[in-house]
Design a protein around this motif. Structure first.
Motif, PDB file in Angstrom:
ATOM      1  N   ALA A 225     -27.881 -13.699  31.530  1.00 11.71           N
ATOM      2  CA  ALA A 225     -27.612 -14.842  30.661  1.00 11.71           C
ATOM      3  C   ALA A 225     -28.545 -16.007  30.989  1.00 11.71           C
ATOM      4  CB  ALA A 225     -26.154 -15.272  30.795  1.00 11.71           C
ATOM      5  N   ALA A 226     -28.764 -16.260  32.273  1.00 15.00           N
ATOM      6  CA  ALA A 226     -29.652 -17.356  32.674  1.00 15.00           C
ATOM      7  C   ALA A 226     -31.069 -17.121  32.166  1.00 15.00           C
ATOM      8  CB  ALA A 226     -29.632 -17.510  34.188  1.00 15.00           C
ATOM      9  N   HIS A 227     -31.532 -15.879  32.261  1.00 14.42           N
ATOM     10  CA  HIS A 227     -32.873 -15.554  31.761  1.00 14.42           C
ATOM     11  C   HIS A 227     -33.009 -15.875  30.276  1.00 14.42           C
ATOM     12  CE1 HIS A 227     -36.660 -13.298  31.338  1.00 14.42           C
ATOM     13  NE2 HIS A 227     -36.149 -12.856  30.190  1.00 14.42           N
ATOM     14  N   HIS A 228     -31.916 -15.713  29.547  1.00 16.98           N
ATOM     15  CA  HIS A 228     -31.935 -15.955  28.106  1.00 16.98           C
ATOM     16  C   HIS A 228     -31.521 -17.384  27.748  1.00 16.98           C
ATOM     17  CE1 HIS A 228     -32.062 -11.529  28.187  1.00 16.98           C
ATOM     18  NE2 HIS A 228     -32.678 -11.652  27.034  1.00 16.98           N
ATOM     19  N   GLY A 229     -31.538 -18.269  28.749  1.00 15.85           N
ATOM     20  CA  GLY A 229     -31.338 -19.682  28.493  1.00 15.85           C
ATOM     21  C   GLY A 229     -29.918 -20.176  28.609  1.00 15.85           C
ATOM     22  N   HIS A 230     -29.029 -19.356  29.191  1.00 18.25           N
ATOM     23  CA  HIS A 230     -27.620 -19.740  29.265  1.00 18.25           C
ATOM     24  C   HIS A 230     -27.069 -19.474  30.670  1.00 18.25           C
ATOM     25  CE1 HIS A 230     -27.330 -20.508  24.963  1.00 18.25           C
ATOM     26  NE2 HIS A 230     -28.135 -19.473  24.823  1.00 18.25           N
ATOM     27  N   PRO A 231     -27.421 -20.318  31.649  1.00 18.10           N
ATOM     28  CA  PRO A 231     -26.887 -20.149  33.004  1.00 18.10           C
ATOM     29  C   PRO A 231     -25.383 -20.357  33.019  1.00 18.10           C
ATOM     30  CG  PRO A 231     -28.043 -22.246  32.784  1.00 18.10           C
ATOM     31  CD  PRO A 231     -28.320 -21.486  31.529  1.00 18.10           C
ATOM     32  N   MET A 232     -24.718 -19.624  33.916  1.00 18.31           N
ATOM     33  CA  MET A 232     -23.269 -19.705  34.023  1.00 18.31           C
ATOM     34  C   MET A 232     -22.850 -20.843  34.940  1.00 18.31           C
ATOM     35  SD  MET A 232     -22.002 -17.322  32.068  1.00 18.31           S
ATOM     36  CE  MET A 232     -23.356 -17.744  30.930  1.00 18.31           C
ATOM     37  N   PRO A 233     -21.900 -21.675  34.540  1.00 16.33           N
ATOM     38  CA  PRO A 233     -21.423 -22.754  35.415  1.00 16.33           C
ATOM     39  C   PRO A 233     -20.764 -22.202  36.679  1.00 16.33           C
ATOM     40  CG  PRO A 233     -20.709 -23.073  33.131  1.00 16.33           C
ATOM     41  CD  PRO A 233     -21.265 -21.687  33.217  1.00 16.33           C
ATOM     42  N   ASP A 234     -20.815 -22.975  37.749  1.00 15.84           N
ATOM     43  CA  ASP A 234     -20.200 -22.551  39.005  1.00 15.84           C
ATOM     44  C   ASP A 234     -18.699 -22.298  38.836  1.00 15.84           C
ATOM     45  OD1 ASP A 234     -22.630 -22.729  40.285  1.00 15.84           O
ATOM     46  OD2 ASP A 234     -22.252 -24.725  41.112  1.00 15.84           O
ATOM     47  N   ALA A 235     -18.032 -23.155  38.075  1.00 20.35           N
ATOM     48  CA  ALA A 235     -16.585 -22.993  37.885  1.00 20.35           C
ATOM     49  C   ALA A 235     -16.267 -21.701  37.152  1.00 20.35           C
ATOM     50  CB  ALA A 235     -16.008 -24.187  37.122  1.00 20.35           C
ATOM     51  N   PHE A 236     -17.097 -21.342  36.192  1.00 26.09           N
ATOM     52  CA  PHE A 236     -16.916 -20.075  35.469  1.00 26.09           C
ATOM     53  C   PHE A 236     -17.025 -18.895  36.434  1.00 26.09           C
ATOM     54  CE2 PHE A 236     -18.991 -16.359  33.694  1.00 26.09           C
ATOM     55  CZ  PHE A 236     -18.214 -16.060  32.588  1.00 26.09           C
ATOM     56  N   LEU A 237     -18.072 -18.882  37.258  1.00 27.76           N
ATOM     57  CA  LEU A 237     -18.267 -17.770  38.185  1.00 27.76           C
ATOM     58  C   LEU A 237     -17.133 -17.699  39.198  1.00 27.76           C
ATOM     59  CD1 LEU A 237     -22.118 -18.061  38.733  1.00 27.76           C
ATOM     60  CD2 LEU A 237     -20.899 -16.268  37.488  1.00 27.76           C
ATOM     61  N   ALA A 238     -16.649 -18.832  39.662  1.00 27.10           N
ATOM     62  CA  ALA A 238     -15.533 -18.832  40.608  1.00 27.10           C
ATOM     63  C   ALA A 238     -14.274 -18.255  39.957  1.00 27.10           C
ATOM     64  CB  ALA A 238     -15.272 -20.255  41.104  1.00 27.10           C
ATOM     65  N   GLU A 239     -14.025 -18.627  38.692  1.00 23.90           N
ATOM     66  CA  GLU A 239     -12.845 -18.111  37.992  1.00 23.90           C
ATOM     67  C   GLU A 239     -12.887 -16.595  37.880  1.00 23.90           C
ATOM     68  OE1 GLU A 239     -10.783 -18.244  33.536  1.00 23.90           O
ATOM     69  OE2 GLU A 239     -12.469 -19.563  33.984  1.00 23.90           O
ATOM     70  N   TYR A 240     -14.035 -16.055  37.533  1.00 20.96           N
ATOM     71  CA  TYR A 240     -14.099 -14.612  37.304  1.00 20.96           C
ATOM     72  C   TYR A 240     -14.286 -13.817  38.590  1.00 20.96           C
ATOM     73  CZ  TYR A 240     -13.377 -15.303  32.464  1.00 20.96           C
ATOM     74  OH  TYR A 240     -12.783 -15.630  31.274  1.00 20.96           O
ATOM     75  N   ARG A 241     -14.846 -14.427  39.630  1.00 22.25           N
ATOM     76  CA  ARG A 241     -14.804 -13.745  40.927  1.00 22.25           C
ATOM     77  C   ARG A 241     -13.351 -13.559  41.364  1.00 22.25           C
ATOM     78  NH1 ARG A 241     -18.923 -17.633  42.466  1.00 22.25           N
ATOM     79  NH2 ARG A 241     -20.999 -16.670  42.327  1.00 22.25           N
ATOM     80  N   ALA A 242     -12.535 -14.583  41.156  1.00 24.25           N
ATOM     81  CA  ALA A 242     -11.116 -14.481  41.513  1.00 24.25           C
ATOM     82  C   ALA A 242     -10.412 -13.447  40.648  1.00 24.25           C
ATOM     83  CB  ALA A 242     -10.443 -15.846  41.372  1.00 24.25           C
ATOM     84  N   LEU A 243     -10.699 -13.441  39.356  1.00 25.23           N
ATOM     85  CA  LEU A 243     -10.052 -12.467  38.466  1.00 25.23           C
ATOM     86  C   LEU A 243     -10.385 -11.041  38.889  1.00 25.23           C
ATOM     87  CD1 LEU A 243      -9.749 -12.654  34.633  1.00 25.23           C
ATOM     88  CD2 LEU A 243     -10.569 -10.554  35.678  1.00 25.23           C
ATOM     89  N   PHE A 244     -11.661 -10.788  39.224  1.00 22.11           N
ATOM     90  CA  PHE A 244     -12.068  -9.430  39.567  1.00 22.11           C
ATOM     91  C   PHE A 244     -11.668  -9.040  40.990  1.00 22.11           C
ATOM     92  CE2 PHE A 244     -15.388 -10.218  36.166  1.00 22.11           C
ATOM     93  CZ  PHE A 244     -14.715  -9.448  35.213  1.00 22.11           C
ATOM     94  N   ALA A 245     -11.057  -9.967  41.718  1.00 24.40           N
ATOM     95  CA  ALA A 245     -10.521  -9.655  43.046  1.00 24.40           C
ATOM     96  C   ALA A 245      -8.998  -9.545  43.044  1.00 24.40           C
ATOM     97  CB  ALA A 245     -10.953 -10.727  44.043  1.00 24.40           C
ATOM     98  N   ASP A 246      -8.373  -9.723  41.901  1.00 25.07           N
ATOM     99  CA  ASP A 246      -6.913  -9.763  41.804  1.00 25.07           C
ATOM    100  C   ASP A 246      -6.338  -8.351  41.769  1.00 25.07           C
ATOM    101  OD1 ASP A 246      -4.261 -10.191  41.275  1.00 25.07           O
ATOM    102  OD2 ASP A 246      -4.572 -11.289  39.397  1.00 25.07           O
ATOM    103  N   ALA A 247      -5.770  -7.926  42.872  1.00 22.53           N
ATOM    104  CA  ALA A 247      -5.237  -6.564  42.967  1.00 22.53           C
ATOM    105  C   ALA A 247      -3.997  -6.349  42.123  1.00 22.53           C
ATOM    106  CB  ALA A 247      -4.932  -6.242  44.436  1.00 22.53           C
ATOM    107  N   SER A 248      -3.405  -7.404  41.608  1.00 18.96           N
ATOM    108  CA  SER A 248      -2.211  -7.264  40.773  1.00 18.96           C
ATOM    109  C   SER A 248      -2.531  -7.279  39.281  1.00 18.96           C
ATOM    110  CB  SER A 248      -1.224  -8.394  41.069  1.00 18.96           C
ATOM    111  OG  SER A 248      -1.757  -9.646  40.666  1.00 18.96           O
ATOM    112  N   SER A 249      -3.806  -7.443  38.945  1.00 24.73           N
ATOM    113  CA  SER A 249      -4.182  -7.633  37.541  1.00 24.73           C
ATOM    114  C   SER A 249      -4.033  -6.348  36.732  1.00 24.73           C
ATOM    115  CB  SER A 249      -5.632  -8.121  37.449  1.00 24.73           C
ATOM    116  OG  SER A 249      -6.042  -8.183  36.102  1.00 24.73           O
ATOM    117  N   ALA A 250      -3.450  -6.481  35.551  1.00 24.17           N
ATOM    118  CA  ALA A 250      -3.362  -5.369  34.605  1.00 24.17           C
ATOM    119  C   ALA A 250      -4.466  -5.440  33.552  1.00 24.17           C
ATOM    120  CB  ALA A 250      -2.000  -5.368  33.919  1.00 24.17           C
ATOM    121  N   TYR A 251      -5.431  -6.328  33.735  1.00 23.34           N
ATOM    122  CA  TYR A 251      -6.480  -6.555  32.741  1.00 23.34           C
ATOM    123  C   TYR A 251      -7.301  -5.289  32.525  1.00 23.34           C
ATOM    124  CZ  TYR A 251     -10.762  -8.641  30.723  1.00 23.34           C
ATOM    125  OH  TYR A 251     -11.841  -8.944  29.941  1.00 23.34           O
TER     126      TYR A 251
END
Length: 303
Positions: A225-251
C-alpha cells in the motif's frame, strides 16, 4: 435521499433494511425469485443491534428517480450489476460501491463516467442464512464513502444524513476514501491469505502459533500500500496486529466461507489484485500467489 439497493444479500440487505427501518426511502433491486420471496416473507435481519422484520419496496427492474445506488454485489456479478443499475444511473443516481477490493472501481468509472461513481467500503461480517435471513455476525457495522478525488460534497453529506437515524449503522462521509479502501484491502487481504490457506478463522490460527505469519503478511501488505501512495497509520497497524493475535477471535472472511462451500469467490478481485500490486511493489509474493491459486482451484468451473 432515495436509495436503490442492488440485491438483498448479506451486506446490501443489512444496510438497506436499517435505512428502511429508520424511515428512509430504500428500494431493493432483486432477481425475480428473491423478489417473490421478499414480497411473500419480508426481509428479516438478525443482529447484535436488534433483530428486525420488514416488508421492503422491491423492484425487478431499475428505474430513474433514485439519488444513489448502493452496489453490494459480489465481484463476479459486477458486469450483470452494471447492466441492471444502468437505468437508475442514467436517470441521475450516483453509484456507491462497497465491493471488496479495488479492481471494480476502474470498471465502474469506465461504464458510467468518473463523476457518477463514489468510492466506498463496508466493514461488516454478515451472511445470508436459511430462508434468506440476513445474519449480522458481530458489532462491525461501518459504511464509509467519499468522492474518489477526495474532499466533501453535498451528495456524500446527503447519504450520511439519510443513515443518521439508522440503528446499528455507522455511516461516514470521509474526505480520503481511497486511503480508507487501501486500509481495508490491507487488513482483508491479510485475513484472506491466512484464513484461505489455513482453512481456519483467525482465533484458531493464533492458537496454532500462526500469529507471526499473519503479522508478516500484514507488514507485506502495508508495504504494498505504501508503494502505491497509501502508507498505513501506526494506529491502524497496531489495531490489526492485536486482532491477528487474538486467540479467541471467530473472525473468518467471506472468501473462506465461499471457498469452503465450493461457491464462486472473490479471490481474483482481492488476492489477484494484491498479487499484482505486490509484484509491482517488489514485495515477496509467494503467499499471495499461493492463496490466489487456492481460491482459483476451489471455485466451480465457469459456466
Amino acid at each position: 435521499m432515495r436509495l436503490l439497493v442492488l440485491g438483498a444479500g448479506a451486506v446490501g440487505g443489512y444496510f438497506g433494511a436499517r435505512l428502511a427501518e429508520a424511515g428512509g426511502e430504500a428500494a431493493f433491486l432483486v432477481r425475480p425469485a428473491r423478489a417473490a420471496a421478499l414480497r411473500r416473507d419480508g426481509l428479516r435481519v438478525e443482529s447484535p443491534f436488534g433483530d428486525l422484520a420488514l416488508r421492503p419496496a422491491v423492484l425487478e427492474e431499475a428505474t430513474p428517480g433514485f439519488d444513489a445506488v448502493l452496489l453490494a454485489c459480489k465481484a463476479w456479478d459486477l458486469e450483470a450489476a452494471i447492466a441492471a443499475i444502468a437505468p437508475a444511473v442514467r436517470g441521475g443516481a450516483c453509484v456507491l460501491p462497497v465491493l471488496n477490493g479495488m479492481a471494480h472501481m476502474e470498471r465502474l468509472r469506465a461504464a458510467f463516467g468518473p463523476a457518477a461513481v463514489l468510492g466506498g467500503l463496508a466493514r461488516i461480517q454478515a451472511t445470508l442464512g436459511e430462508g434468506g435471513v440476513v445474519r449480522h455476525l458481530n458489532p462491525w457495522c461501518t459504511l464509509a464513502f467519499g468522492e474518489w478525488e477526495g474532499g466533501a460534497s453535498a451528495r456524500t453529506a446527503a447519504i450520511a444524513a439519510a443513515f443518521a437515524g439508522a440503528r446499528g449503522v455507522e455511516a461516514r462521509a470521509v474526505p480520503d476514501i481511497r486511503q480508507r479502501m487501501w486500509e481495508k484491502l490491507v487488513h482483508l487481504g491479510t485475513a484472506a491469505i491466512g484464513t484461505v490457506l489455513l482453512r481456519a478463522p483467525v482465533g484458531a490460527i493464533a492458537r496454532a502459533g500462526g500469529t507471526p505469519l499473519l503479522h508478516r503478511v500484514l507488514e507485506r501488505n502495508a508495504a504494498i500500500a505504501a508503494h502505491h501512495g497509501h502508507p498505513m497509520p501506526d494506529a491502524f497497524l497496531a489495531e490489526y496486529r492485536a486482532l491477528f493475535a487474538d486467540a479467541s477471535s471467530a473472525y473468518a472472511t467471506s472468501l473462506l466461507r465461499d471457498v469452503q462451500a465450493g461457491r464462486p469467490n472473490e479471490g481474483e478481485a482481492v488476492l489477484g489484485f494484491l498479487l499484482e500490486a505486490a509484484r509491482r511493489a517488489g514485495q515477496p509474493a509467494d503467499l499471495h500467489e499461493a492463496a490466489w491459486l487456492h481460491a482459483r482451484c476451489a471455485a466451480p468451473p465457469a459456466g
